[in-house]
Design an enzyme around this catalytic site. Structure first.
Site, PDB file in Angstrom:
ATOM      1  N   LYS A 171     -19.329 -15.583  21.910  1.00 43.29           N
ATOM      2  CA  LYS A 171     -19.413 -14.262  20.481  1.00 43.29           C
ATOM      3  C   LYS A 171     -19.738 -13.833  20.686  1.00 43.29           C
ATOM      4  CE  LYS A 171     -18.624 -13.346  16.051  1.00 43.29           C
ATOM      5  NZ  LYS A 171     -19.213 -13.824  15.728  1.00 43.29           N
ATOM      6  N   LYS A 239     -24.065  -3.819  14.963  1.00 42.12           N
ATOM      7  CA  LYS A 239     -25.048  -5.075  14.663  1.00 42.12           C
ATOM      8  C   LYS A 239     -24.232  -6.145  16.103  1.00 42.12           C
ATOM      9  CE  LYS A 239     -25.481  -8.917  12.839  1.00 42.12           C
ATOM     10  NZ  LYS A 239     -25.035 -10.426  13.029  1.00 42.12           N
TER      11      LYS A 239
END
Length: 300
Positions: A171, A239
């Site tokens: 990811k 983030k």
């Protein structure tokens, strides 16, 4: 039918939980902001007041929260998942967090006889609504098999990519590629407009060639209309790029494009665009180019 506890009913978690109900499962959901459970309740699920209530009778627990500390709190804190479920329960974490945190949480879960899969997703809000998410799964193959009933209800592409933490690593790579792609698209759009080219027509031909991408396809309307209602917020991509860069550094890998893109995303967040969709990166290119942008988007 499987009994599922679902923690985190935000932009992604809410439609995912609804799709689980539609697939015939019993779903009890919890969110720190209770009103975000409205869609689940309307679909026939149950919204409860605590994590413990959501997971107490669950065969499978699903988590979709923003960041590593949130997952640690949900899994390891007082009244959290590992204090509230018994051996044999399977936990599927759909959140995007640091790979090392996924590994440590998986170890804590195994010590209590609980299965744990890190299974971050790609596809944004549209993919969550359409049950068409791509899911990259890390963990024990036997747990992956057990989780298929959930995966098939929320995703279209489900791939077991390795041991615990591998899902989060894949990811991180995904988020690096997506951010760099959006930034390149944003720069191309501002360039085209500055040259007086009709943008929609230009995007048609670009999208049909090698420059075409899912990013162009899915973010085209946002950019043409300068409408940035969040499908995936810039502050969350900020983030995620931090996770990718830290993991790459730990592996001794140089990622200059990721580093530059991360700074541009950080700038967007710093000037107040963090709640916009990540296609809002086009506003940063406009700022740097001295071109006019709305001070406060209507859909911020």
């Amino acid at each position: 039918m499987t009994s599922i506890g679902f923690i985190g009913l935000g932009i992604m978690g809410s439609p995912m939980s609804v799709n689980l109900v539609r697939a015939g499962h019993t779903v009890r959901g919890f969110n720190r902001t209770p009103e975000k459970g409205a869609a689940l309740a309307e679909a026939g699920g149950t919204v409860v007041a605590s994590i413990a209530e959501a997971v107490a009778e669950a065969d499978i627990v699903c988590i979709m929260v923003p960041d590593s500390p949130d997952v640690e709190a949900v899994m390891l804190g007082d009244g959290a998942v590992l204090q509230s479920v018994g051996p044999g329960t399977l936990v599927i974490d759909f959140s995007t967090i640091r790979p090392d945190v996924a590994v440590s949480i998986a170890a804590a879960a195994r010590s209590r006889g609980v299965g744990f899969l890190d299974a971050p997703v790609s596809g944004g809000e549209a993919g969550a609504i359409d049950a068409a998410l791509s899911i990259m799964v890390g963990g024990d193959p036997r747990d992956v098999d057990r989780g298929q009933t959930v995966f098939r209800a929320v995703g279209k592409t489900i791939v077991h990519v390795g041991d615990s933490g591998a899902g989060q690593t894949v990811k991180a790579a995904n988020q690096l590629i997506v951010a760099a792609n959006i930034q390149a698209l944003a720069e191309a759009v501002v360039f085209l407009e500055a040259q007086g080219v009709e943008l929609a027509t230009a995007l048609d031909v670009l999208g049909a060639g090698l420059a075409g991408s899912k990013v162009l396809e899915q973010k085209r309307r946002n950019i043409l209309e300068r409408g940035f209602a969040p499908g995936f917020r810039l502050r969350l991509h900020h983030k995620d790029l931090g996770i990718a860069i830290a993991a790459a550094r730990a592996a001794g890998v140089v990622t200059p494009v990721a580093a530059l893109t991360a700074q541009l995303v950080a700038s967007a967040v710093g000037v107040g665009d963090g709640e916009l969709d990540h296609s809002g990166l086009v506003r940063g290119v406009e700022r740097l180019s001295g071109r006019r942008i709305d001070a406060t988007p209507a859909d911020a």
